[in-house]
Design an enzyme around this catalytic site. Structure first.
Site, PDB file in Angstrom:
ATOM      1  N   HIS A   1       2.789 -15.152  -2.292  1.00  0.00           N
ATOM      2  CA  HIS A   1       3.904 -14.347  -2.801  1.00  0.00           C
ATOM      3  C   HIS A   1       5.140 -14.425  -1.907  1.00  0.00           C
ATOM      4  CE1 HIS A   1       2.590 -12.362  -6.377  1.00  0.00           C
ATOM      5  NE2 HIS A   1       1.543 -11.767  -5.820  1.00  0.00           N
TER       6      HIS A   1
ATOM      7  N   GLU B   1      -1.563 -12.974  -1.360  1.00  0.00           N
ATOM      8  CA  GLU B   1      -0.360 -12.268  -0.889  1.00  0.00           C
ATOM      9  C   GLU B   1       0.555 -13.198  -0.112  1.00  0.00           C
ATOM     10  OE1 GLU B   1      -0.050  -9.456  -2.315  1.00  0.00           O
ATOM     11  OE2 GLU B   1      -2.120  -9.571  -2.992  1.00  0.00           O
TER      12      GLU B   1
ATOM     13  N   GLU C   1       2.531 -13.404 -10.280  1.00  0.00           N
ATOM     14  CA  GLU C   1       1.092 -13.192 -10.157  1.00  0.00           C
ATOM     15  C   GLU C   1       0.247 -14.391 -10.568  1.00  0.00           C
ATOM     16  OE1 GLU C   1       0.274 -10.961  -8.391  1.00  0.00           O
ATOM     17  OE2 GLU C   1       1.850  -9.463  -8.512  1.00  0.00           O
TER      18      GLU C   1
END
Length: 837
Positions: free
Chosen positions: A303, A300, A322
């Site tokens: 990201h 995460e 992803e």
């Protein structure tokens, strides 16, 4: 489906609009079913007088105003989830007041009541396109805007958004409080976030004096929140990424919120990352669980750059988010944390999932063709995540890590706060590496299916290679042969004697470097796991692996061998009983992070892939084997726990079930083993499945564990009671439409858990009838749960396959649902082949 935006519609809307900001006010004090949502959107139009639609789903529209003029709320198309807007000006202000529905599916604004204390917790989940379940917006990734939330909530609640709580204005609003947050940076609609409830908050020192760090979880979980360990991984992640990307974290603060009934592992909302609360460990777990949590935290965090700062233009390029975050998380794990063998876990678990998905009839390229939102929602899969990450790992092995990172730095610098496509990324990496990547992209990102690599060689009278080649094949439906950079390892007694690294391509590549080299016990293609391909062994090497995999001391080549063995088992090239024996013989040589995966796979092999005539024997042998290993393991160690957890899932004989019962009631003791809450539920469920205990014991255990997790475990146990009446009651709960996402999963999980599959025979047809009934009624997330977890996988027969094909032909389900059922049917075919083997 309301809100099923098509790619063509999104392209046209982005051509027409530039969105500047959203001011959103949510009143969360209006009851348990609905909340009040007021949105003011400011946007520009390239065409004066143009027409467009705004997205809003599951709402009662009270008021619509465009540029000061009222729009009839009756124009709202509830079926499509759209508000048509006409007569646009160059600069526009849209105001929409609506009552929106809370969710129980994990989509939109999810509402959960904690059974431990009755407190209510809310959190948003807007990906892929569910922001319009909470606010009126143009819900697509390339229409970025600044978000400013105002939230009215009960006075004792904490409210969290993307922007820093330190700069929020909080004031009294009657008996409630009003939280007014400053505007965020420009982000996509699916990244906006709101969490609200009496969350427990733990703050840490700001990272590098500039990034406030906080953790939040439900108050009833506060005692289990191991904040120090989570903050440690978080700090290490920031240190690695800011150094590797040569760019500071682009958002102000970093809250990590552990939320109930979450559909994913986590979600990368900038500054407000949400995680499934199972990552707050309330019982003892193994290091595999800590490694997986660390990988999720790092995924995460990656990201924040891949996806939040620079975002794909449309969902075709979801892999830009992803795949990169998955690869970057493993790179950060091995570079910056104590899990320096993380690539072995990646090879054994994540690439295994990729190979599995890539062999389904529904496989797709890493860069997928996404025509609408529902097509995207089933593409959050092992190809988008794990195959894409494996392909990136293969690219790095060819061009070098430094050139790859240099390309990423250029990519971030050029496209910060914008939207991109594959071409933008390739251009940056090509400039820094000096390599033309167009053929690589075509062969690795735009084609489907895995290649298979196998050695082909001859040996002279002295036992030396007189010829050696790597032979490459491809599936008939996906015939592309790819270039690979691989290593070939030669092993004797588990020790590497020689390693050759080379580029291969086409059907056959000669390996001159190995001519005249003594043939070893084990010839291992893809040593060190450089490429993405199925690997096969020559017969002598396979025998060496089956007889001595534990002699391999390097975790990465050993993981490659484990992956080969599991893939061969799934392909019916290796009998399931042989795989079970292999796991039991090699378990002591692996770290606990891989052990958990191997034990789970051994359980699947024994319970699903064995023939009916040998199943009881093989399952019983596995149970005896792991129990023996548990007794021999270090007292109180993680391996002991892993073996007992495995034993609790496969124990089947009367003697083995006596041990399960003894562990549960304390009459049987393993030195050092803590039979805590989660392990108690596992042991109890095994006894339930085999009819040793029933409803009274389940109720008693729930009284001991009157928590959300306890409710899920009790629901699974009740559904696991192996009587016709209990299965009928469980199925009624499943199809009622009244269960939340997590309870539905739990009930289906227990429902499928049987000692005798005959008790589920009536439900093979009930499943297909239920799908017909709910596919146009239930939220898509709940339908997906039913489609995957409710499939009659225990009815392993040609009749079940025929029913599957009849449903697909006659019901004509939407593409996304067809795909899920098709995959279940393909897995059933694989099970039949494995059982025959």
């Amino acid at each position: 489906m309301a809100g099923n935006l098509t790619r063509d519609e999104a392209l046209e809307r982005s051509r027409l609009l530039t969105v500047d900001s959203y001011a959103v006010e949510l009143d969360l004090t209006t009851g348990s079913e609905h909340f009040s949502s007021t949105t003011v959107a400011r946007f520009r139009s390239s065409e004066s007088g143009g027409e467009v639609f705004c997205d809003l789903a599951d709402a009662v529209v009270r008021e619509v105003t465009l540029n000061g003029s009222p729009v009839d709320p009756a124009r709202y198309d509830a079926e499509k989830g759209r508000i048509p807007l006409t007569g646009l000006a160059e600069d526009n202000e849209l105001r929409v007041v609506a009552d929106c529905a809370y969710s129980r599916s994990g989509q939109g604004l999810h509402r959960f009541t904690d059974p431990a204390d009755g407190e209510v917790y809310l959190y948003s989940q807007f990906a892929t396109a569910d922001a319009h379940r909470v606010l009126a917006c143009f819900d697509q990734p390339d229409l970025k805007a600044a978000f400013a939330f105002t939230v009215i909530a009960p006075a004792h609640w904490e409210v969290v958004c993307n922007t820093a709580s330190s700069s929020v204005s909080v004031s009294a609003e009657g008996e409630a409080r009003r939280w007014s947050f400053p505007a965020s940076e420009r982000i996509s609609t699916y990244l906006a976030a709101v969490c609200a409830g009496p969350y427990h908050v733990v703050a840490d020192d700001d990272y590098d004096g500039r990034i406030p760090l906080r953790l939040l979880c439900r108050a009833s979980l506060a005692e289990h929140l191991d904040a120090e360990a989570i903050f440690d991984v978080t700090r290490r992640g920031f240190g690695f990424y800011e150094g590797a990307f040569e760019m500071r974290y682009p958002f102000g603060k970093y809250d990590q919120v552990f939320v109930p009934e979450f559909n994913f592992g986590a979600m990368e909302n900038p500054g407000c990352v949400t995680f499934r609360e199972q990552y707050v460990f309330r019982s003892k777990v193994t290091d595999a669980d800590y490694e997986r949590r660390a990988t999720t935290i790092l995924h995460e965090m990656a990201h924040m750059w891949f996806g939040d700062l620079v975002t794909m233009r449309w969902w075709d390029d979801l892999w830009l988010n992803e795949s990169f975050a998955t690869y970057a998380a493993s790179l950060a794990l091995v570079s910056a944390t104590r899990w320096d063998n993380g690539w072995a876990s990646f090879a054994d678990r994540y690439k295994g999932l990729a190979y599995q998905a890539d062999q389904f009839p529904s496989t797709h390229p890493v860069v997928a063709d996404i025509v609408d939102i529902t097509s995207m929602e089933v593409n959050f899969d092992a190809i988008t995540y794990h195959k894409g990450a494996s392909v990136l790992k293969q690219l790095v092995s060819s061009i070098g890590l430094e050139d790859f990172l240099a390309g990423l730095r250029l990519y971030f610098q050029r496209h910060a706060w914008g939207n991109t496509t594959l071409a933008d990324l390739l251009r940056a990496v090509e400039e820094k590496s000096g390599r033309d990547l167009s053929d690589w992209a075509d062969l690795w990102l735009r084609t489907s299916g895995p290649n298979t690599l196998r050695p082909e060689f001859t040996v002279d009278g002295d036992g030396r290679f007189s010829s050696f080649a790597v032979v490459q094949t491809a599936p008939e439906d996906y015939p592309a042969l790819r270039p690979h950079r691989i290593a070939i390892g030669l092993y004797d007694k588990g020790n590497r004697q020689r390693r050759v690294e080379l580029e291969i391509s086409g059907e056959r590549t000669e390996v001159a470097e190995l001519l005249g080299v003594a043939r070893p016990e084990l010839v291992l293609l893809n040593d060190d796991d450089l490429t993405y391909a199925k690997i096969r062994l020559d017969p002598e090497s396979l025998a060496a692996v089956l007889g001595g995999i534990g002699e391999l001391t390097d975790p990465l080549p050993q993981a490659v061998c484990w992956s080969i063995a599991w893939d061969m088992t799934r392909d019916a090239d290796l009998p399931a009983r042989d795989y079970v024996r292999l796991v039991l013989s090699g378990a002591l040589s692996v770290g606990v992070t891989i052990l958990r995966t191997l034990l789970n796979q051994a359980s699947s092999a024994a319970q699903q892939y064995t023939s009916r005539s040998t199943r009881a024997e093989v399952v019983g042998a596995l149970a005896e084997g792991v129990l023996r290993l548990a007794r021999e393991a270090e007292a109180g160690g993680e391996e002991q726990l892993a073996y007992v957890q495995s034993f609790a899932s496969v124990a089947c004989s009367a003697e083995q079930l006596d041990v399960v019962a003894g562990l549960l009631d304390g009459s049987t003791v393993l030195d050092g083993l803590a039979v805590d809450t989660d392990l108690r539920w596992s042991l109890l469920r095994r006894l339930v499945v085999h009819g040793r205990v029933g409803e009274a014991e389940i109720d008693k255990e729930l009284q001991r564990d009157a928590t959300a997790s306890g409710e899920r475990s009790a629901a699974a146990c009740r559904a696991a009671v192996s009587t016709a009446a209990a299965k009928a009651a469980a199925w009624e709960r499943v199809v009622s439409g009244e269960l939340s996402n997590e309870i539905l999963r739990s009930v289906l999980d227990g429902f499928q858990d049987v000692a005798d599959a005959q008790v589920l025979e009536p439900y093979a047809q009930e499943y297909f009838a239920a799908l017909r009934a709910v596919s146009e009624v239930w939220p898509t997330e709940l339908t997906r749960v039913l489609a995957k977890a409710g499939y009659p996988s225990s009815a392993v027969s040609q009749e079940t396959l025929a029913s599957t094909e009849a449903y697909l032909a006659e019901a004509a389900p939407p593409w996304w649902l067809r795909r899920l059922v098709l995959e279940c049917g393909d897995e059933l075919k694989r099970t039949l082949r494995a059982q025959n083997a």
